[in-house]
Write an enzyme that holds these catalytic residues in place. Structure first.
Site, PDB file in Angstrom:
ATOM      1  N   LYS A  81       0.827  -1.209   0.000  1.00 18.50           N
ATOM      2  CA  LYS A  81       0.000   0.000   0.000  1.00 18.50           C
ATOM      3  C   LYS A  81       0.863   1.262   0.000  1.00 18.50           C
ATOM      4  CE  LYS A  81      -3.945  -2.216   2.206  1.00 18.50           C
ATOM      5  NZ  LYS A  81      -4.745  -2.469   3.415  1.00 18.50           N
TER       6      LYS A  81
ATOM      7  N   GLN B 186      -4.520  -1.176   9.524  1.00 16.28           N
ATOM      8  CA  GLN B 186      -4.585  -2.500   8.906  1.00 16.28           C
ATOM      9  C   GLN B 186      -5.294  -3.493   9.833  1.00 16.28           C
ATOM     10  OE1 GLN B 186      -3.712  -3.201   5.785  1.00 16.28           O
ATOM     11  NE2 GLN B 186      -4.207  -5.367   5.946  1.00 16.28           N
TER      12      GLN B 186
ATOM     13  N   ASP C 162     -10.301   4.110   4.047  1.00 18.51           N
ATOM     14  CA  ASP C 162     -10.679   2.694   3.997  1.00 18.51           C
ATOM     15  C   ASP C 162     -12.197   2.531   3.925  1.00 18.51           C
ATOM     16  OD1 ASP C 162      -9.164   0.428   3.874  1.00 18.51           O
ATOM     17  OD2 ASP C 162      -9.020   0.136   6.038  1.00 18.51           O
TER      18      ASP C 162
END
Ligand code: GUN
Length: 281
Positions: A53, A97, A120
């Protein structure tokens, strides 16, 4: 094999080019897009995801920093880091995460991210807005699935769409997005009866259950479009989807491969959300 294989890698490369152009434009206005990624513990798969990422982000001109915390970090310390990033005007996007170690409350952590920095798309505000059909940030994997369906050229209005898996990360938001696109949606899960029959009624199948090849090729209606979100690591190291690919490809009109389908699009959609956050700042 008759199905068209939907090339997520090529589509992601195209999205990344578009993001890079938008990054250049927003930088010209004096805003340097910046993504903060938080990784707790040393789960090897999560470490790989986080590394890719930040690498992707930098390739598009987005500044990316990872913040690593030990596996035994306290909830308070993690919340303090999220609050600090939330208050930092130089940070446009925050991603924590998942999964977090079991002693941590991930719902509370996600809720601590300011919704306008939640690239996200997992904050209840952002998921709620998707449910209302007025999204701010759409979660990356669901958005990636919708882009792949657009690539397939499938007419969603009136289509029977069957989603397998009701996770907050994928299944539920995908079902909401398909509903907004006027599909007739069936959301299946571990208690669903006659799964094979339900899948056989689908013009569009989105499989997000995390069980290798649970969806048999023989279940697929001829001409259906199949999006495989599964990414199951086999003992020999191979990645396998939730759909029995070769047999499904005999029947489907289009299908995503694993790897090289949804995965690259998830990563690309994160970049898109990050530049969007910077543009809005
Ligand atoms: N773990 C697996 N997928 C995701 C994702 O899309 N976002 C976050 N934050 N963690 C994940």
């Amino acid at each position: 094999m008759s199905a068209r294989v939907l090339d997520g890698k090529a589509l992601a490369a195209q999205v990344k080019q578009e993001v890079a152009a938008r990054v250049t434009a927003v930088k010209a206005k004096g805003v340097a897009p910046c993504l903060a990624v938080v990784l707790v513990g040393d789960d090897p798969a999560s470490a790989v995801y986080v590394k890719s990422k930040t690498k992707d982000a930098r390739e598009c001109g987005i500044e990316a920093f990872d913040h690593r915390l030990p596996a035994d970090v306290s909830q308070a310390t993690l919340l303090a880091l999220v609050a600090k990033l939330g208050a930092d005007p130089a940070v446009h996007g925050i991603l924590v995460q998942l999964p977090l170690p079991r002693h941590l409350d991930s719902d509370q952590v996600i809720e601590a991210i300011p919704p306008h920095k939640d690239v996200d798309g997992l904050h209840p505000d952002n998921l709620g807005r998707v449910a209302q059909g007025r999204p701010r940030f759409v979660a990356c994997t669901p958005q990636g699935c919708m882009r792949l369906l657009a690539l397939a050229g499938v007419q969603l209005a009136g289509a029977n769409a069957v989603v397998l898996g009701r996770s907050v990360l994928v299944g539920k938001p995908v079902a909401l997005l398909l509903t907004s696109a006027n599909a007739t949606v069936t959301l299946c899960h571990s208690k669903t009866r006659n799964l094979a029959e339900v899948v056989a009624s689908a013009d569009v199948v989105v499989a997000a259950i995390g069980k290798a090849e649970l969806v048999r090729g023989s279940w697929i209606k001829p001409g259906a479009v199949v999006i495989d979100v599964g990414s199951n690591r086999m003992p020999d190291g191979k990645l396998i989807g939730d759909v029995e690919f070769a047999a499904a490809a005999e029947r489907a009109s289009a299908i995503t491969p694993v790897p090289g389908g949804v995965g690259p699009m998830t990563r690309a959609c994160l970049l898109e959300n990050t530049v969007l956050a910077a543009e809005r700042s």
